[in-house]
Design an enzyme around this catalytic site. Structure first.
Site, PDB file in Angstrom:
ATOM      1  N   HIS A 179       6.290   4.128  -1.342  1.00  0.00           N
ATOM      2  CA  HIS A 179       5.435   4.107  -1.962  1.00  0.00           C
ATOM      3  C   HIS A 179       4.079   4.161  -1.644  1.00  0.00           C
ATOM      4  O   HIS A 179       3.257   2.959  -2.438  1.00  0.00           O
ATOM      5  CB  HIS A 179       5.554   3.811  -4.136  1.00  0.00           C
ATOM      6  CG  HIS A 179       6.964   4.583  -4.172  1.00  0.00           C
ATOM      7  ND1 HIS A 179       8.228   3.489  -3.866  1.00  0.00           N
ATOM      8  CD2 HIS A 179       7.333   5.756  -4.894  1.00  0.00           C
ATOM      9  CE1 HIS A 179       9.300   4.132  -4.797  1.00  0.00           C
ATOM     10  NE2 HIS A 179       8.728   5.208  -5.314  1.00  0.00           N
ATOM     11  N   SER A 229      -1.052  -1.130   1.467  1.00  0.00           N
ATOM     12  CA  SER A 229      -0.258  -1.701   2.557  1.00  0.00           C
ATOM     13  C   SER A 229       0.499  -1.194   3.502  1.00  0.00           C
ATOM     14  O   SER A 229      -0.123  -1.818   4.445  1.00  0.00           O
ATOM     15  CB  SER A 229       1.341  -1.762   1.699  1.00  0.00           C
ATOM     16  OG  SER A 229       1.401  -0.705   0.889  1.00  0.00           O
ATOM     17  N   GLU A 286       4.924   8.687   1.254  1.00  0.00           N
ATOM     18  CA  GLU A 286       4.786   9.263   0.149  1.00  0.00           C
ATOM     19  C   GLU A 286       5.197  10.254  -0.252  1.00  0.00           C
ATOM     20  O   GLU A 286       5.318  11.662   0.381  1.00  0.00           O
ATOM     21  CB  GLU A 286       3.116   9.375  -0.103  1.00  0.00           C
ATOM     22  CG  GLU A 286       1.908   9.974  -0.316  1.00  0.00           C
ATOM     23  CD  GLU A 286       2.477   8.967  -1.808  1.00  0.00           C
ATOM     24  OE1 GLU A 286       2.496   9.466  -3.494  1.00  0.00           O
ATOM     25  OE2 GLU A 286       2.310   7.624  -2.144  1.00  0.00           O
ATOM     26  N   ASP A 331      10.974  11.676  -1.356  1.00  0.00           N
ATOM     27  CA  ASP A 331      10.205  11.040  -2.614  1.00  0.00           C
ATOM     28  C   ASP A 331      11.430   9.306  -1.933  1.00  0.00           C
ATOM     29  O   ASP A 331      11.759   9.118  -0.873  1.00  0.00           O
ATOM     30  CB  ASP A 331      11.996  11.341  -3.899  1.00  0.00           C
ATOM     31  CG  ASP A 331      12.193  10.855  -4.234  1.00  0.00           C
ATOM     32  OD1 ASP A 331      11.316  10.296  -5.475  1.00  0.00           O
ATOM     33  OD2 ASP A 331      13.072   9.358  -4.292  1.00  0.00           O
ATOM     34  N   GLY A 332      10.036   9.055  -2.732  1.00  0.00           N
ATOM     35  CA  GLY A 332      10.303   6.917  -2.101  1.00  0.00           C
ATOM     36  C   GLY A 332      11.966   6.987  -2.942  1.00  0.00           C
ATOM     37  O   GLY A 332      12.685   5.466  -1.431  1.00  0.00           O
ATOM     38  N   ASP A 350       7.375  -0.573  -3.839  1.00  0.00           N
ATOM     39  CA  ASP A 350       6.214  -0.084  -5.508  1.00  0.00           C
ATOM     40  C   ASP A 350       5.720   0.948  -5.793  1.00  0.00           C
ATOM     41  O   ASP A 350       4.882   1.953  -5.505  1.00  0.00           O
ATOM     42  CB  ASP A 350       4.828  -0.280  -4.525  1.00  0.00           C
ATOM     43  CG  ASP A 350       3.424  -0.482  -5.128  1.00  0.00           C
ATOM     44  OD1 ASP A 350       3.422  -0.787  -5.906  1.00  0.00           O
ATOM     45  OD2 ASP A 350       2.191  -0.009  -4.467  1.00  0.00           O
TER      46      ASP A 350
END
Length: 281
Positions: free
Chosen positions: A41, A101, A119, A144-145, A165
């Site tokens: 994410h 990050s 993302e 999609d994470g 995250d």
């Protein structure tokens, strides 16, 4: 998909998350074999603290902003990779930038290492792609994470980490974190996993941790940082589950967690937790 991290960049939760991420990356870099770092994410990669979004909330002032004064030497030694990465990102992009990050991971990559940044938000994914798809060692995926978490492990390098995250906009996402994390660890038993969560609904967090503790077949740490008295109506802390923690991370956390709790406390209250989970607990 309403959450935008630009409003919260550099806040107290980022400080904990990015310090621990930097420590894990530093430990991974001690061995010559290449590693892969996956951020499920990823957001925008980095943020301008003078931009309108960060200015509206000014959360960074009571987060990264409170780290301006040095800590005692033993704690500063542990913060040095984090501080060095922030300085390197600012040298690249400007003195008011705070790294997310992906930017921290990008600074830690050596020849042979790879970073994969995932993302889902279309605008943020486009920005992230423009910033990082041009680097030989980084790749951006508009995905999609949670899907990526399953699809991207185990990586070819066999060494590395996954940072999870999510924005926690969906009801029950704390429980979802625990379930997905347990499945991911079963699929890649030797990977290092960092799973971040907000501490607001304490019962939900404790329930997730208890279920995960029973399901894990690998050692893990629960690292919590509280910067205000518990209050289920608002965010008063955050935490990380670290699966397969580097062997000295618990010892390190015993130094930096109380220092952060004291420095980042909102009033007269700061607290922390460093607890073992899994079969070694």
């Amino acid at each position: 998909m309403n959450y935008r991290h630009a409003f919260h960049a550099g806040n107290f939760a980022d400080v904990l998350k990015h310090l621990v991420l930097s420590r894990v990356l530093a430990h991974l870099s001690l061995k010559p074999a290449p590693f892969r770092a996956i951020d499920t994410h990823a957001g925008l990669g980095f943020y301008d603290l003078t931009a309108d979004e960060a200015g509206r909330t000014a959360e960074w002032i009571d987060g990264w902003g409170r780290l301006a004064e040095p800590f005692p030497p033993a704690v500063e030694d542990l913060l040095s990779p984090y501080r060095a990465a922030v300085a390197a990102v600012r040298a690249r992009h400007g003195p008011t930038i705070y790294p997310g990050s992906p930017a921290l991971i990008r600074e830690a990559l050596r020849a042979g290492d790879h970073g994969v940044f995932v993302e889902l938000h279309p605008d943020d994914a486009a920005t992230l792609r423009a910033r990082y798809n041009g680097h030989a060692r980084t790749k951006v995926l508009h995905l999609d994470g949670w899907t990526a978490l399953n699809a991207l492990i185990p990586p070819p390098e066999r060494r590395g980490l996954v940072l999870i995250d999510p924005p926690y906009e969906v009801l029950g996402e704390i429980d979802r974190l625990g379930a997905h994390l347990a499945r991911a660890v079963a699929k890649w038993p030797t990977g290092v996993f960092l799973a971040w969560y907000p501490i607001k609904d304490r019962a939900a967090v404790d329930r997730m941790v208890a279920v995960l503790d029973a399901a894990l077949t690998r050692p893990a740490l629960r690292l919590d940082l509280m910067i205000d008295r518990p209050d289920d109506a608002r965010l008063t802390g955050s935490g990380l589950i670290v699966v397969n923690p580097p062997w000295r991370l618990a010892e390190e956390a015993a130094l930096f967690l109380p220092a952060l709790a004291e420095r980042l406390a909102r009033s007269d209250y700061g607290a922390f937790r460093c607890a073992a989970l899994g079969p070694a607990a």
